[in-house]
Design an enzyme around this catalytic site. Structure first.
Site, short mmCIF file in Angstrom:
data_model
loop_
_atom_site.label_atom_id
_atom_site.label_comp_id
_atom_site.label_asym_id
_atom_site.label_seq_id
_atom_site.Cartn_x
_atom_site.Cartn_y
_atom_site.Cartn_z
N HIS A 1 -7.28 -12.01 -5.96
CA HIS A 1 -6.05 -12.62 -6.45
C HIS A 1 -4.82 -12.28 -5.60
CE1 HIS A 1 -8.57 -13.35 -9.93
NE2 HIS A 1 -7.64 -14.16 -10.41
N TYR B 1 -0.67 -14.84 -7.61
CA TYR B 1 -0.55 -16.24 -7.18
C TYR B 1 0.83 -16.52 -6.58
CZ TYR B 1 -4.70 -16.90 -10.12
OH TYR B 1 -5.95 -16.80 -10.69
#
Length: 489
Positions: free
Chosen positions: A123, A188
């Site tokens: 991530h 993100y």
């Protein structure tokens, strides 16, 4: 450059000589092996060009959501990817000289040094930005932060810490330092520089059950204002779940930022479809825009929105397409020449897996009156596809899309001349046997020679990284690559 193509075209005899010499070297194992062990020696005349610029990617080194992963500036393309220990690695290619630099490690990710959990978290892939003074910024390393960072005021936590590294000198990727000026509760990352130099960093403020936010900098990223929530997470009262989101933010026209997103129904343990509990179940496609000059958010018709947007408001005012029983995975959004938004969304049938099932890239657009589209870019295709797109006038759309054909990974252009109703495959940019590709979004301000990053996934370590353009991969000397590759610590 493509060495084989260049020699064939400009010097057939040179190409034959190189081929003959390579064969001789294959027979003279002792002598050639000795030369290959001396990569810095001028005696090494058996160097060759390879299509990849690095071979130390790990896990899923790239994704469309963390963007941009690369930027073209002043004749140089700067690129980033996830390398050993999930650290951010940076390289650059000079299009005039044909020379590569790096890769260099830009920071140290906590995700690759955590105890327990799966091998790669994936991530915290790097996101890149170049400020108005030429300093290169990398945002990386977070999957929502962790309990040791304190209480997350806008959600929950998971692993890692969102970090911000900056080059020590303008346009120089060789040395980096961390700036402790963004919240650790992030993942993100998506970085946008406006025309006036203001920087907006968009991200999810924590793990799944967290708001989406942005932080703004007006001093070239040296300081950032506090996070501002624009998508709200909250507990549902009708089912055992929490409203959550996945967003993609990009620069629109002038002072505007455009955002597309899909809805994640974040089930409690033991709840959900067939009691599967927490899965990646996501649905529907939404769109809104942010006027950074006025601070106002609005839907596609210009109706003002109050932040943070909730599920109820999103469904009523920002819905672009209902996907029904199809599960989604969000893609990118861009404007056509008329300023109308187009959205890439990946959607597929739930086949009972934790991720539902394979999802295929589809195209949705606003025609000035309504949202239309939703058909697959690759007709009749049922496996996984991913792609980013370019759009000029509303009818002409080009996708650079990866998919699998038998056991081969393919990256090819798909063209539509009717607004996305039908796409036809144009030309293949990259193809590899017995592999799959992970790709980035398009490189910011890309030139035709270098438009996208590609990771060739044969295993989850030692992954080859490619910079590709209209004519295929930008090549690199194998000796140069082996000399430049860093050793991980």
């Amino acid at each position: 450059m493509n060495l084989n193509k260049t020699l064939r075209k400009n010097s057939p005899s040179g190409y034959k000589a190189l081929l003959t010499f390579s064969i001789i070297c294959g027979l003279m194992a002792t002598g050639c092996a000795h030369q290959e062990s001396l990569p810095n020696s001028t005696a090494n005349s058996v160097d060759r060009q390879v299509g990849y610029f690095a071979d130390n990617g790990v896990g899923n080194p790239l994704a469309i959501v963390q963007h941009p992963a690369g930027i073209h500036k002043n004749g140089i393309t700067y690129v980033s990817y996830q390398g050993p220990k999930e650290d951010p690695y940076i390289a650059s290619y000079n299009h005039q000289t044909g020379q590569w630099q790096g890769p260099f490690r830009a920071g140290i990710s906590e995700l690759g040094r955590r105890d327990g959990g799966k091998k790669f978290d994936n991530h915290g892939k790097p996101t890149m930005l170049i400020d108005d003074e030429g300093y290169i910024h990398i945002f990386y390393g977070g999957h929502g932060g962790q309990a040791s960072n304190g209480k997350n005021p806008l959600g929950n936590t998971h692993h890692g810490a969102n970090k911000h590294a900056v080059s020590k000198r303008p346009y120089d990727i060789s040395q980096w330092e961390d700036l402790n000026n963004i919240t650790p509760f992030g993942t993100y990352n998506q970085a946008i520089k406006m025309d006036n130099g203001d920087i907006y960093l968009f991200f999810r403020h924590g793990a799944h059950r967290s708001d989406w936010v942005y932080q703004k900098s007006v001093d070239n990223g040296r300081t950032f204002a506090s996070p501002v929530s624009f998508l709200k997470h909250k507990r549902r009262t009708d089912i055992d779940a929490v409203d959550s989101w996945y967003a993609w933010a990009g620069k629109g026209q002038g002072d505007n930022i455009i955002v597309s997103y899909d809805y994640h129904v974040c089930w409690d343990g033991g709840a959900g479809v067939n009691g599967r509990g927490h899965t990646t179940e996501r649905h529907d496609v939404y769109f809104m825009s942010f006027n950074t000059k006025t601070g106002e958010w609005s839907n596609v018709e210009g109706e003002k929105l109050v932040l943070p947007v909730t599920r109820e408001v999103a469904d009523e005012k920002t819905m672009a397409m209902r996907t029904g029983e199809l599960w989604t995975f969000n893609g990118s959004t861009h404007l056509d020449a008329q300023g109308q938004p187009h959205i890439a969304i990946n959607a597929g049938i739930d086949k009972g897996a934790k991720t539902g099932g394979p999802k295929q890239t589809r195209h949705v657009r606003w025609n000035g009156n309504e949202w239309v589209g939703g058909d697959k870019v690759i007709p009749q295709y049922e496996r996984v596809s991913r792609g980013d797109f370019m759009v000029t006038d509303p009818e002409n759309i080009r996708y650079l899309t990866t998919y699998n054909q038998d056991n081969d990974a393919v990256l090819s252009w798909w063209q539509s001349h009717d607004g996305g109703e039908h796409f036809v495959e144009d030309k293949t940019v990259l193809r590899k046997d017995n592999a799959s590709f992970a790709i980035s979004a398009f490189i910011k301000d890309a030139i035709p020679d270098a438009q996208m990053l590609v990771a060739e996934k044969v295993s989850d370590e030692g992954i080859k990284m490619y910079l590709v353009g209209e004519e295929g991969a930008v090549t690199r000397s194998l000796v140069d690559l082996k000399t430049a590759m860093p050793t991980s610590k």
